[in-house]
Design a protein around this motif. Structure first.
Motif, PDB file in Angstrom:
ATOM      1  N   GLY A   1      29.050  34.688  39.771  1.00 38.25           N
ATOM      2  CA  GLY A   1      30.062  35.275  38.980  1.00 38.25           C
ATOM      3  C   GLY A   1      29.523  36.278  37.917  1.00 38.25           C
TER       4      GLY A   1
ATOM      5  N   SER B   1      36.837  32.011  40.149  1.00 39.49           N
ATOM      6  CA  SER B   1      36.159  33.253  40.297  1.00 39.49           C
ATOM      7  C   SER B   1      36.870  33.986  41.349  1.00 39.49           C
ATOM      8  CB  SER B   1      34.892  33.000  40.746  1.00 39.49           C
ATOM      9  OG  SER B   1      34.884  32.288  42.033  1.00 39.49           O
TER      10      SER B   1
ATOM     11  N   SER C   1      45.251  40.786  37.996  1.00 41.98           N
ATOM     12  CA  SER C   1      43.908  41.467  37.667  1.00 41.98           C
ATOM     13  C   SER C   1      44.141  42.966  38.057  1.00 41.98           C
ATOM     14  CB  SER C   1      42.663  40.900  38.656  1.00 41.98           C
ATOM     15  OG  SER C   1      42.561  39.766  38.229  1.00 41.98           O
TER      16      SER C   1
ATOM     17  N   SER D   1      28.140  41.500  31.654  1.00 46.87           N
ATOM     18  CA  SER D   1      29.214  42.368  31.875  1.00 46.87           C
ATOM     19  C   SER D   1      30.056  42.277  30.504  1.00 46.87           C
ATOM     20  CB  SER D   1      30.036  41.813  33.161  1.00 46.87           C
ATOM     21  OG  SER D   1      31.057  42.532  33.291  1.00 46.87           O
TER      22      SER D   1
ATOM     23  N   MET E   1      33.685  38.098  40.415  1.00 43.42           N
ATOM     24  CA  MET E   1      34.242  38.358  39.144  1.00 43.42           C
ATOM     25  C   MET E   1      34.867  37.185  38.623  1.00 43.42           C
ATOM     26  SD  MET E   1      36.699  41.149  37.485  1.00 43.42           S
ATOM     27  CE  MET E   1      38.372  40.536  38.282  1.00 43.42           C
ATOM     28  N   THR E   2      34.449  36.778  37.333  1.00 39.59           N
ATOM     29  CA  THR E   2      34.922  35.574  36.495  1.00 39.59           C
ATOM     30  C   THR E   2      35.886  35.965  35.570  1.00 39.59           C
ATOM     31  OG1 THR E   2      33.415  35.542  34.762  1.00 39.59           O
ATOM     32  CG2 THR E   2      32.821  34.312  36.803  1.00 39.59           C
TER      33      THR E   2
ATOM     34  N   SER F   1      29.669  39.253  38.119  1.00 42.32           N
ATOM     35  CA  SER F   1      30.966  40.332  37.509  1.00 42.32           C
ATOM     36  C   SER F   1      30.430  41.696  37.414  1.00 42.32           C
ATOM     37  CB  SER F   1      31.530  39.938  36.065  1.00 42.32           C
ATOM     38  OG  SER F   1      32.128  38.616  36.373  1.00 42.32           O
TER      39      SER F   1
ATOM     40  N   ARG G   1      34.353  37.352  32.525  1.00 44.45           N
ATOM     41  CA  ARG G   1      33.314  38.293  32.762  1.00 44.45           C
ATOM     42  C   ARG G   1      31.843  38.023  32.712  1.00 44.45           C
ATOM     43  NH1 ARG G   1      37.624  39.689  34.136  1.00 44.45           N
ATOM     44  NH2 ARG G   1      38.579  41.679  34.517  1.00 44.45           N
TER      45      ARG G   1
END
Length: 430
Positions: free
Chosen positions: A366, A254, A415, A83, A346-347, A368, A350
């Motif tokens: 994770g 995460s 986010s 990602s 998602m982290t 992403s 990413r």
């Protein structure tokens, strides 16, 4: 669209067209094994199959069904890389880390294809995926992306503009695109269940409807479930966005995110080929991207949007159909037969999170939004590290696992604010 019972496959196009609806029993006894894998998605099944091929006694515990989570609900696109691209990785983490990860950036794709060949998995595999640029800035980004990927060995890339692009995707939204001929698309639920069946032919055991309630990190590791206990020399935690409550130490760094997908009624063959003449998978270059492709039976499968925190919208079709119509106004009036959502993890940076807990518990999560290929790579790397070859696993494990600003309370609104900013840039062409 009918609702799915809890812990059954969501009522998706994939579930409706799955090769097999076979069930595995819940664990109802106490057992021992070499490795216990928690989670029967791509990461868990990939790791289990690699480990079984090494001759290890492997047990997989799944709280719902094989492929219940993102592995059985995603867009079905085989997209290379991660990602975050290699230039970002190099700038933040150095040339050595970038080279190590770059050498593996296209390996997950190759693993998928080798599994399909070796175990004769019927999953509607097609070649080619297209990154579509909505403006000149995004097109310049694709020019740079091509040069970057070629530095890391991908020689199957082709830039398209004007009429050349229209011959691949018949939409007025785009100014150009980049084709990765080594990419592709497939039926993800059939891919994961096909690998699960392959794992079972090697003596592996899968228990469905078997949530892990408690993990004790003594040696051997003890995993308690409602119907029995598993004692294992080593454990793989592979629940990704559906692991909440089992490993709290992994949750603060995460965030589950939801994405939505619709699938049309079958289209006349001429209309389907008019939309995407050479049957590639397509995704645009926006921060909150749209992704779509044709299914094996001639439907348009269209996905997009992100719900931070993983909440489902009240009406999925009302969210995704306008996106589809913006791309393909010629589909006005077409029927939608399936609509579903699912969570990915998602982290903050990413990049995927690999690591160990107390030496004998391994995890990978994770991705992403790039989990189809990277999860298959993760399974191989987990098998390698358990076999004493830690270098490639540790290249990922050495990446920082960053906490979201504001912790679990504020990670969703912050986010969403960041996504709004980047989506606004996309709309304005900046």
């Amino acid at each position: 669209m009918a609702l799915s019972p809890v812990n059954e496959h969501v009522a998706s196009y994939y579930a409706a067209t799955a090769n097999s609806a076979s069930r595995r029993p819940a664990l109802a006894e106490d057992i021992d094994c070499d490795v216990c894998v928690v989670g029967a998605g791509f990461t868990g099944i990939s790791a289990a199959l690699h480990l079984a091929e090494q001759g290890r006694r492997v047990v997989v515990l799944e709280s719902a069904r094989v492929g219940f989570g993102a592995s059985g609900r995603n867009g079905g696109q085989i997209v290379n890389g991660y990602s975050r691209d290699m230039d970002v990785i190099e700038a933040k983490y150095g040339a050595e880390t970038a080279r190590a990860l770059g050498d593996m950036a296209f390996e997950g794709n190759r693993i998928i294809r080798s599994r399909i060949r070796e175990y004769d998995i019927a999953c509607d595999l097609k070649d080619g995926n297209l990154f579509a640029a909505c403006n000149a800035r995004q097109m310049q980004g694709l020019v740079e992306h091509k040069a970057l990927w070629e530095r890391y060995g991908n020689r199957e890339l082709e830039l398209l503009e004007g009429e050349a692009l229209k011959r691949e995707v018949n939409s007025e939204r785009y100014v150009g695109g980049l084709v990765d001929h080594s990419g592709g698309h497939l039926h993800p639920l059939n891919l994961v269940t096909g690998q699960a069946s392959a794992f079972e032919t090697l003596g592996g055991k899968i228990y469905e409807q078997t949530p892990v309630i408690e993990v004790s990190h003594e040696e051997p590791v003890t995993l308690r479930t409602p119907g029995g206990v598993v004692k294992a020399e080593r454990v793989v935690m592979a629940g990704n966005a559906y692991l909440q409550g089992v490993m709290p130490a992994l949750e603060g760094k995460s965030m589950p995110c939801g994405t939505q997908v619709i699938t049309t009624e079958p289209l006349p063959e001429a209309q389907a080929r008019e939309l995407i003449p050479h049957d590639m998978a397509v995704e645009d270059c926006n921060y909150l991207l749209d992704y779509y492709r044709l299914t094996a039976d001639g439907r348009l499968l269209y996905g997009g949007g992100v719900n931070y925190g993983g909440q489902d919208p009240a009406d999925i079709e009302s969210v995704i159909r306008p996106k589809m119509m913006k791309t393909f106004p010629q589909l006005a009036g077409v029927g939608i037969e399936y609509a579903w959502s699912g969570n990915f993890l998602m982290t903050l940076n990413r990049l995927p999170q690999f690591g160990r807990i107390n030496r004998n518990v391994y995890y990978a999560q994770g991705y992403s939004g790039h989990g189809v290929t990277c999860s298959h790579l993760a399974g191989r790397l987990i098998a390698e590290v358990m076999g004493g070859e830690a270098g490639r696993f540790d290249a990922f494990a050495g990446l920082p696992h960053l906490p979201f600003p504001g912790g679990r309370l504020l990670r969703v609104p912050l986010s969403a604010l960041g996504a709004w900013y980047y989506a606004t840039r996309d709309r304005l062409g900046f």
